[in-house]
Design a protein around this motif. Structure first.
Motif: not given
Length: 310
Positions: A233-247
């Protein structure tokens, strides 16, 4: 956390017994009115077996507590949740609250005033607070287990007057009862304006591309990345980007405010299922995070959020 408990469907539980918590999931999600549709079948025995299997898998992968964040009128079935918790050993925290405006019934939108006005915040506050202090309503008039969370959401395109009334009512109910508030979309400032401490608020949908997770974190709120596993879903980050956001949040000093979940739906009626296993975060996503922070994010942070003083 000495002396703190969490409201579950089987009664208050010491906060330190929650274990790994998934903070924003849906056990049974029913679009209001879908239960009356000719092509929708509500087979409680089948629903029980499906959810029991999914909760058992969650427990077998190390999960301890599921938070059902659907609120009122979207399929919440307290008797079903009691039976599921007793069967599987998974703690279930159910929620009160409602929103956004477009998902409310006309009873809450057109009070008998001239001209019609939204329900006042105090009426929403009383409605939600009673579900915490007296038990959640089971149609028609019976009350059972106490809600452990107040959830509400605002219209994505911008808060309406009713949305603001909902946010203020949710904040007042939380202040009166000690349980936290979960908000999605809308303005964090509205609930803070009611005097609710920021650390009693979780802001959801902060893994959307248009969200501002660092802003919510700087205010002191809990930051929920609650669509883990949603990668198409282009409205949301993907999991790779979520990992980066958590970090990034950890590096900025906000590790104690991060919450993770998948917005998984155990059984959906009247809308498509988001059929991820409840253990997805624990089994698939958490191993991608620094080991030193996984317990804090999966156990300590949700325990702190959900706890209330006795």
């Amino acid at each position: 956390m000495t002396g703190t408990t969490v409201n579950t469907v089987l009664g208050p539980v010491p906060a330190d017994q929650l274990g790994v918590v998934s903070v924003h999931e849906a056990l049974l999600s029913v679009v209001p009115g879908a239960e009356h549709a000719f092509d929708v079948v509500i087979d409680r025995a089948e629903i029980f077996e499906t959810l029991a299997a999914k909760l058992t898998a969650f427990r077998e992968h190390g999960g301890g507590t599921i938070v059902d964040s659907t609120g009122m009128f979207h399929g919440r079935d307290v008797r079903l949740y009691e039976a599921l918790s007793a069967k599987t050993g998974v703690h279930i925290v159910a929620s009160t609250g409602m929103g956004p405006e477009e998902m409310l019934g006309g009873y809450f939108l057109t009070p008998q005033t001239n001209p019609p006005t939204p329900w006042p915040a105090e009426k929403f506050a009383d409605l939600f607070a009673k579900e915490v202090t007296e038990g959640m309503v089971v149609p028609r008039v019976e009350r059972r287990a106490a809600a452990g969370l107040v959830v509400t959401a605002a219209t994505r395109e911008g808060m309406t007057a009713t949305d603001e009334s909902l946010f203020r009512g949710a904040a007042r109910a939380a202040l009166a009862t000690g349980v936290p508030v979960s908000i999605r979309c809308g303005d964090l400032g509205v609930v803070l304006d009611e005097g609710l401490p920021a650390d009693r608020v979780v802001v959801g949908e902060l893994d959307r591309r248009d969200a501002k997770p660092f802003e919510a974190a700087r205010h002191g709120a809990f930051v929920a990345l609650d669509h883990v596993g949603l990668n198409d879903d282009d409205a949301y980050l993907d999991d790779e980007e979520r990992v980066a956001l958590v970090l990034g949040l950890i590096e900025a000093g906000h590790g104690h405010q991060i919450l993770l979940s998948s917005n998984a739906v155990g059984v959906a009626k009247g809308h498509p299922e988001h059929d991820l296993p409840f253990e997805f975060v624990l089994r698939t996503f958490a191993p991608r995070l620094p080991a030193a922070h996984t317990r804090q994010i999966l156990v300590d942070n949700p325990r702190t959020l959900l706890s209330k003083e006795n």
